[in-house]
Design a protein around this motif. Structure first.
Motif, PDB file in Angstrom:
ATOM      1  N   LYS A  11     -12.219  18.521  10.167  1.00  0.00           N
ATOM      2  CA  LYS A  11     -13.361  18.082   9.360  1.00  0.00           C
ATOM      3  C   LYS A  11     -14.615  18.923   9.596  1.00  0.00           C
ATOM      4  O   LYS A  11     -15.743  18.450   9.452  1.00  0.00           O
ATOM      5  CB  LYS A  11     -13.659  16.594   9.605  1.00  0.00           C
ATOM      6  N   GLN A  12     -14.354  20.191   9.962  1.00  0.00           N
ATOM      7  CA  GLN A  12     -15.445  21.140  10.112  1.00  0.00           C
ATOM      8  C   GLN A  12     -15.588  21.961   8.828  1.00  0.00           C
ATOM      9  O   GLN A  12     -14.593  22.355   8.223  1.00  0.00           O
ATOM     10  CB  GLN A  12     -15.184  22.080  11.295  1.00  0.00           C
ATOM     11  N   VAL A  13     -16.820  22.224   8.428  1.00  0.00           N
ATOM     12  CA  VAL A  13     -17.055  23.006   7.214  1.00  0.00           C
ATOM     13  C   VAL A  13     -16.787  24.481   7.498  1.00  0.00           C
ATOM     14  O   VAL A  13     -17.436  25.091   8.355  1.00  0.00           O
ATOM     15  CB  VAL A  13     -18.502  22.817   6.703  1.00  0.00           C
ATOM     16  N   ILE A  14     -15.811  25.034   6.791  1.00  0.00           N
ATOM     17  CA  ILE A  14     -15.474  26.458   6.933  1.00  0.00           C
ATOM     18  C   ILE A  14     -16.324  27.292   5.984  1.00  0.00           C
ATOM     19  O   ILE A  14     -16.833  28.357   6.332  1.00  0.00           O
ATOM     20  CB  ILE A  14     -13.983  26.695   6.626  1.00  0.00           C
ATOM     21  N   VAL A  15     -16.431  26.795   4.749  1.00  0.00           N
ATOM     22  CA  VAL A  15     -17.252  27.463   3.738  1.00  0.00           C
ATOM     23  C   VAL A  15     -18.082  26.378   3.047  1.00  0.00           C
ATOM     24  O   VAL A  15     -17.528  25.411   2.523  1.00  0.00           O
ATOM     25  CB  VAL A  15     -16.394  28.191   2.674  1.00  0.00           C
ATOM     26  N   SER A  16     -19.390  26.513   3.049  1.00  0.00           N
ATOM     27  CA  SER A  16     -20.221  25.567   2.314  1.00  0.00           C
ATOM     28  C   SER A  16     -20.177  25.933   0.837  1.00  0.00           C
ATOM     29  O   SER A  16     -19.950  27.096   0.488  1.00  0.00           O
ATOM     30  CB  SER A  16     -21.655  25.590   2.822  1.00  0.00           C
ATOM     31  N   LYS A  17     -20.391  24.953  -0.016  1.00  0.00           N
ATOM     32  CA  LYS A  17     -20.237  25.219  -1.454  1.00  0.00           C
ATOM     33  C   LYS A  17     -21.188  26.310  -1.953  1.00  0.00           C
ATOM     34  O   LYS A  17     -20.845  27.069  -2.867  1.00  0.00           O
ATOM     35  CB  LYS A  17     -20.425  23.933  -2.252  1.00  0.00           C
ATOM     36  N   GLY A  18     -22.341  26.433  -1.312  1.00  0.00           N
ATOM     37  CA  GLY A  18     -23.270  27.476  -1.728  1.00  0.00           C
ATOM     38  C   GLY A  18     -22.824  28.870  -1.338  1.00  0.00           C
ATOM     39  O   GLY A  18     -23.180  29.860  -1.992  1.00  0.00           O
ATOM     40  N   ASP A  19     -22.005  28.968  -0.285  1.00  0.00           N
ATOM     41  CA  ASP A  19     -21.561  30.279   0.203  1.00  0.00           C
ATOM     42  C   ASP A  19     -20.524  30.939  -0.704  1.00  0.00           C
ATOM     43  O   ASP A  19     -20.318  32.152  -0.640  1.00  0.00           O
ATOM     44  CB  ASP A  19     -20.991  30.150   1.619  1.00  0.00           C
ATOM     45  N   TRP A  20     -19.829  30.126  -1.525  1.00  0.00           N
ATOM     46  CA  TRP A  20     -18.826  30.720  -2.424  1.00  0.00           C
ATOM     47  C   TRP A  20     -19.465  31.742  -3.375  1.00  0.00           C
ATOM     48  O   TRP A  20     -18.825  32.709  -3.778  1.00  0.00           O
ATOM     49  CB  TRP A  20     -18.159  29.629  -3.249  1.00  0.00           C
ATOM     50  N   LYS A  21     -20.738  31.515  -3.707  1.00  0.00           N
ATOM     51  CA  LYS A  21     -21.413  32.412  -4.659  1.00  0.00           C
ATOM     52  C   LYS A  21     -21.567  33.829  -4.106  1.00  0.00           C
ATOM     53  O   LYS A  21     -21.684  34.797  -4.875  1.00  0.00           O
ATOM     54  CB  LYS A  21     -22.793  31.853  -5.007  1.00  0.00           C
TER      55      LYS A  21
END
Length: 429
Positions: free
Chosen positions: A117-127
């Motif tokens: 349950k650790q964030v690997i990629v935040s949704k903003g980083d996909w950009k």
């Protein structure tokens, strides 16, 4: 199912001082083709790639007919790239359709979270990541077997898995797929699927696909596909639609007066599992679609002499049976799709193999995708009166007119595949 080595794409990903250990995020899916019973032809809005009329199709099983697509994202990629059937497509990153799908799904991205349950990629980083896409079809491309539908459905489905995308309204993913290829929106769902023309909303967000009945509702339905030509068609669907909308008065009448009635008929037939009504409306709509192509100026010819001979044989078969046992439909190409029921598929395939035979009986296992069904059909004895009726059409027993025969059925929509099916083979160095 694993990806054949001939379809694997090897990509070198360099280590740099900024990124000494490149991380590549990957998702692979498969998506089916679909064959329309009520046809879509003509765009209402070219920017949003929306149709002038509703349509309805059957999604086919993926055992033989599918597109497999891997979508990958990484900070180590220097640009967006696309490979189709083993070859890189130049300038794909600037393609309007490609961008609509990639940017549309990425806008709906969520955080990527691992098993802890650790964030690997935040949704903003996909950009900040470029993407690589590799896709291949297991059937002829651009020959009238809805290869673009399967391809763009697989693209959108792979991006959804890659970005962990979530819809902001039901059917939004189908609206995105529709901007790649219209009928792709129907391939995201299994079974019988309708595509609503939409137009009430200014942004055409109501032009979406809806599952009418899943693949388990009417399991007896079968499709026998005759690949008359595996060559790229002379007039693309996009060009053909544009010319038809501009010049065919019949097309406008069809969209306004005919299709709404046929959509109601076929929905009721599917619900009741009424093959007589289903088959009749399917054949009538195929005929009218090709009539609008003929009514286009200059006229468009997607069917050929072999296609027309199939039409004649199917009608003779149904007349002999005293009921509709087979229903033909032709998309924008010469290839025939014959819908039937499981109880009649051996008889129908026996008829097909008699008048569109393989090079030899020894090769029938390669000519028909289902060798067991092919053998059963070769051993089946056709009624003499049926043979006499078909002979009157003038059809000669020649091999070569049909390149391949697929026997299939309805199936599910897009599927998520495991890493063994990845199309990419990334080499980090």
């Amino acid at each position: 199912m694993t990806t054949p080595s001939s379809q694997k794409i090897t990509v070198l990903v360099p280590k740099t001082n900024d990124i000494p250990n490149p991380i590549i995020h990957t998702a692979t899916v498969s998506a089916p083709t679909n064959i329309a019973c009520i046809k879509y032809w003509g765009k209402a809005n070219s920017h949003y790639n929306t149709p002038i009329n509703d349509s309805l199709s059957l999604t086919l099983d993926q055992s033989d007919l599918r597109a497999v697509t891997t979508a990958s994202a990484s900070l180590s990629f220097d640009k967006d790239r696309l490979w189709l059937n083993g070859s890189e497509v130049e300038d794909a990153a600037t393609s309007k359709r490609f961008r609509a799908c990639v940017d549309g799904v990425r806008a709906l991205a969520t955080d990527k979270i691992d098993t802890n349950k650790q964030v690997i990629v935040s949704k903003g980083d996909w950009k900040g990541m470029h993407i690589h896409i590799a896709s291949y079809n297991t059937f002829p491309t651009a020959a009238g077997l809805a290869s673009s539908a399967a391809g763009y459905a697989a693209l959108v489905a792979a991006l959804v898995q890659l970005f962990g995308a979530k819809e902001s309204y039901p059917g939004e993913f189908t609206a995105i797929a529709r901007q790649g290829s219209g009928s792709a929106c129907r391939s995201l769902y299994g079974g019988f699927v309708a595509w609503h023309a939409g137009g009430t909303n200014d942004d055409w967000s109501d032009s979406i696909a809806e599952q009418v009945a899943d693949e388990s509702h009417w399991e007896e339905v079968r499709a026998v596909i005759l690949v008359v030509s595996d060559a790229k068609k002379e007039t693309s669907s996009t060009a053909g639609m544009s010319n038809s909308v501009a010049t065919s008065e019949l097309l406008a009448f069809r969209a306004r007066e005919v299709v709404p009635k046929r959509m109601k008929i076929i929905r009721e037939a599917i619900k009741a599992k009424d093959f007589e009504s289903f088959g009749k409306v399917t054949m009538m709509d195929s005929n009218q679609f090709h009539a609008t192509c003929l009514d286009t100026y200059p006229p468009i010819f997607y069917m050929n002499d072999v296609s027309r001979s199939v039409v004649q044989i199917v009608h003779r078969y149904n007349d002999w049976a005293g009921e509709i046992r087979a229903a033909y439909t032709f998309d924008a190409g010469p290839n025939a799709v014959l819908y039937t029921l499981d109880k009649h598929v051996v008889e129908l395939l026996a008829l097909v193999l008699k008048y569109y035979p393989a090079q030899s009986e020894d090769l029938v296992g390669e000519y028909v995708n289902n060798a067991t069904l092919a053998k059963e059909s070769l051993d089946f004895k056709l009624d003499t009166k049926l043979v006499e009726a078909v002979e009157k059409t003038g059809r000669v027993h020649e091999h070569g007119d049909v390149k391949m025969v697929y026997c299939t059925k309805g199936g599910p929509g897009s599927k998520t595949l495991d890493a063994s099916c990845d199309v990419f083979d990334f080499k980090i160095e």
